[in-house]
Write a protein that holds these residues in place. Structure first.
Motif, mmCIF file in Angstrom:
data_model
loop_
_atom_site.group_PDB
_atom_site.id
_atom_site.type_symbol
_atom_site.label_atom_id
_atom_site.label_comp_id
_atom_site.label_asym_id
_atom_site.label_seq_id
_atom_site.Cartn_x
_atom_site.Cartn_y
_atom_site.Cartn_z
ATOM 1 N N GLN A 10 72.509 -2.827 -37.303
ATOM 2 C CA GLN A 10 73.172 -3.670 -36.309
ATOM 3 C C GLN A 10 73.488 -2.906 -35.028
ATOM 4 O OE1 GLN A 10 73.515 -7.078 -36.633
ATOM 5 N NE2 GLN A 10 72.187 -6.608 -38.361
ATOM 6 N N SER A 11 73.740 -1.595 -35.136
ATOM 7 C CA SER A 11 73.990 -0.827 -33.913
ATOM 8 C C SER A 11 72.731 -0.790 -33.054
ATOM 9 C CB SER A 11 74.460 0.592 -34.248
ATOM 10 O OG SER A 11 73.472 1.315 -34.955
ATOM 11 N N GLY A 12 71.562 -0.660 -33.694
ATOM 12 C CA GLY A 12 70.313 -0.704 -32.946
ATOM 13 C C GLY A 12 70.097 -2.039 -32.280
ATOM 14 N N LYS A 13 70.444 -3.117 -32.964
ATOM 15 C CA LYS A 13 70.325 -4.445 -32.372
ATOM 16 C C LYS A 13 71.217 -4.579 -31.143
ATOM 17 C CE LYS A 13 71.412 -9.321 -33.226
ATOM 18 N NZ LYS A 13 70.476 -9.806 -32.194
ATOM 19 N N ARG A 14 72.451 -4.099 -31.265
ATOM 20 C CA ARG A 14 73.368 -4.198 -30.123
ATOM 21 C C ARG A 14 72.835 -3.443 -28.907
ATOM 22 N NH1 ARG A 14 79.711 -4.313 -31.940
ATOM 23 N NH2 ARG A 14 79.491 -5.843 -33.621
ATOM 24 N N ALA A 15 72.279 -2.261 -29.152
ATOM 25 C CA ALA A 15 71.742 -1.477 -28.042
ATOM 26 C C ALA A 15 70.525 -2.165 -27.432
ATOM 27 C CB ALA A 15 71.390 -0.077 -28.518
ATOM 28 N N LEU A 16 69.599 -2.616 -28.266
ATOM 29 C CA LEU A 16 68.360 -3.192 -27.753
ATOM 30 C C LEU A 16 68.585 -4.540 -27.083
ATOM 31 C CD1 LEU A 16 65.849 -2.207 -30.560
ATOM 32 C CD2 LEU A 16 66.080 -1.210 -28.278
ATOM 33 N N ASP A 17 69.558 -5.311 -27.549
ATOM 34 C CA ASP A 17 69.874 -6.576 -26.880
ATOM 35 C C ASP A 17 70.235 -6.344 -25.413
ATOM 36 O OD1 ASP A 17 69.407 -8.528 -28.803
ATOM 37 O OD2 ASP A 17 71.400 -8.344 -29.689
ATOM 38 N N VAL A 18 70.808 -5.184 -25.125
ATOM 39 C CA VAL A 18 71.204 -4.843 -23.755
ATOM 40 C C VAL A 18 70.080 -4.146 -23.001
ATOM 41 C CG1 VAL A 18 72.790 -3.434 -22.384
ATOM 42 C CG2 VAL A 18 73.651 -4.689 -24.371
ATOM 43 N N LEU A 19 69.343 -3.273 -23.687
ATOM 44 C CA LEU A 19 68.359 -2.433 -23.012
ATOM 45 C C LEU A 19 67.052 -3.158 -22.705
ATOM 46 C CD1 LEU A 19 68.859 0.873 -25.038
ATOM 47 C CD2 LEU A 19 69.668 0.371 -22.717
ATOM 48 N N ILE A 20 66.624 -4.039 -23.588
ATOM 49 C CA ILE A 20 65.319 -4.672 -23.386
ATOM 50 C C ILE A 20 65.234 -5.483 -22.096
ATOM 51 C CG2 ILE A 20 63.727 -6.409 -24.331
ATOM 52 C CD1 ILE A 20 64.379 -5.257 -27.096
ATOM 53 N N PRO A 21 66.262 -6.251 -21.708
ATOM 54 C CA PRO A 21 66.158 -6.954 -20.419
ATOM 55 C C PRO A 21 66.011 -6.007 -19.231
ATOM 56 C CG PRO A 21 67.889 -7.916 -21.759
ATOM 57 C CD PRO A 21 67.463 -6.654 -22.453
ATOM 58 N N LYS A 22 66.395 -4.746 -19.390
ATOM 59 C CA LYS A 22 66.219 -3.766 -18.314
ATOM 60 C C LYS A 22 64.777 -3.244 -18.256
ATOM 61 C CE LYS A 22 70.980 -1.976 -18.725
ATOM 62 N NZ LYS A 22 71.809 -0.748 -18.759
ATOM 63 N N ILE A 23 63.995 -3.546 -19.295
ATOM 64 C CA ILE A 23 62.638 -3.027 -19.407
ATOM 65 C C ILE A 23 61.595 -4.093 -19.087
ATOM 66 C CG2 ILE A 23 60.935 -2.038 -21.007
ATOM 67 C CD1 ILE A 23 63.283 -0.798 -22.554
ATOM 68 N N ILE A 24 61.773 -5.296 -19.631
ATOM 69 C CA ILE A 24 60.765 -6.341 -19.482
ATOM 70 C C ILE A 24 61.058 -7.195 -18.251
ATOM 71 C CG2 ILE A 24 60.375 -6.335 -21.957
ATOM 72 C CD1 ILE A 24 61.941 -8.924 -22.174
ATOM 73 N N GLY A 25 60.138 -8.107 -17.951
ATOM 74 C CA GLY A 25 60.293 -8.968 -16.785
ATOM 75 C C GLY A 25 61.147 -10.191 -17.069
ATOM 76 N N ALA A 26 61.603 -10.823 -16.002
ATOM 77 C CA ALA A 26 62.449 -12.013 -16.148
ATOM 78 C C ALA A 26 61.689 -13.168 -16.779
ATOM 79 C CB ALA A 26 62.993 -12.423 -14.782
ATOM 80 N N GLN A 27 60.359 -13.145 -16.663
ATOM 81 C CA GLN A 27 59.547 -14.218 -17.216
ATOM 82 C C GLN A 27 59.272 -14.035 -18.703
ATOM 83 O OE1 GLN A 27 58.525 -11.771 -15.346
ATOM 84 N NE2 GLN A 27 56.640 -10.910 -16.194
ATOM 85 N N ASP A 28 59.607 -12.860 -19.235
ATOM 86 C CA ASP A 28 59.354 -12.568 -20.649
ATOM 87 C C ASP A 28 60.559 -12.947 -21.500
ATOM 88 O OD1 ASP A 28 56.756 -11.239 -20.233
ATOM 89 O OD2 ASP A 28 57.959 -9.727 -19.195
ATOM 90 N N THR A 29 60.303 -13.195 -22.781
ATOM 91 C CA THR A 29 61.374 -13.526 -23.722
ATOM 92 C C THR A 29 61.355 -12.523 -24.878
ATOM 93 O OG1 THR A 29 59.934 -15.061 -24.919
ATOM 94 C CG2 THR A 29 61.324 -15.977 -23.162
ATOM 95 N N PHE A 30 62.482 -12.432 -25.584
ATOM 96 C CA PHE A 30 62.550 -11.502 -26.706
ATOM 97 C C PHE A 30 63.609 -11.941 -27.696
ATOM 98 C CE2 PHE A 30 66.032 -9.995 -24.127
ATOM 99 C CZ PHE A 30 66.944 -9.443 -25.013
#
Length: 216
Positions: A10-30
């Motif tokens: 769950q700690s990894g999920k919390r981090a990635l929920d925040v970090l991934i939008p900083k990596i991918i484009g606004a048009q992408d989903t995750f």
């Protein structure tokens, strides 16, 4: 493009929920799906534990087959890709990746998949951004942080605990693994929003970021 991300805790999920939008484009989903431990890949590719226990590698053969079936229904102009993110811990990286790919190659249809290994643990990605740690924990011990070598096999969560937790890793470990898990989630919640994904010093985080950027 749509990204499905499986992570072992769950700690990894919390981090990635925040970090991934900083990596991918606004048009992408995750979507990040957090599990309750890493477990082991079953030798016969049949899960050893029930699905509701949510142990990542125990369930990986079934998960990959399921995503393979799901991804074929995505339109060609909006494909989906699966990322499996897990800790190396004390495993041999080359052998571990071979095991993961053997599971993937047994799937038909095979989901488009990337395996990204945090070396040694997910906290290595947090330790890749010392300024973010200092911003979240102004009293963090510079002597500990400055002595850390990125992606070294050294007991990564213990290093972070020694830097920011009162009494250090020994005090935290004294509360048991549930206490460690809770504190890891707190670290992710406090540090990840302050992280600069463009300047993270962790090679394994850079690999993860690069694989995502290559796809988009």
């Amino acid at each position: 493009m749509h990204f499905e991300i499986l992570v072992e805790d769950q700690s990894g999920k919390r981090a990635l929920d925040v970090l991934i939008p900083k990596i991918i484009g606004a048009q992408d989903t995750f979507k990040v799906r957090g599990y309750k431990g890493i477990g082991r890949i079953p030798k016969d590719l049949r899960p050893r534990t029930q699905a509701n226990r949510r142990i990542l590698l125990d369930q990986l053969p079934k998960l990959l087959r399921g995503f393979g079936q799901t991804f074929v229904n995505y339109p060609a102009n909006y494909p989906a890709v699966l990322f499996v993110v897990c800790d190396l811990d004390d495993k041999c990286l080359k052998r571990f990746r071979q095991e993961l790919f053997s599971v993937l190659h047994a799937c038909n249809p095979r989901p488009d998949t990337r395996f990204c290994i945090a070396i040694e643990e997910g906290e290595a990605w947090l330790l890749g951004d010392i300024p973010a740690i200092k911003a979240a924990y102004p009293q963090a011990k510079d002597s500990v942080l400055n002595g850390y070598v990125n992606d070294s096999i050294c007991g990564t969560w213990e290093v972070l605990a020694d830097a920011v937790f009162p009494g250090g890793s020994k005090a935290l470990a004294g509360g048991g693994w549930q206490a460690v898990g809770r504190e890891k989630s707190i670290w992710a919640t406090k540090i990840a929003p302050l992280m600069d994904v463009e300047n993270n010093a962790s090679p394994s985080f850079q690999y993860f970021r690069g694989k995502m950027r290559a796809l988009i």
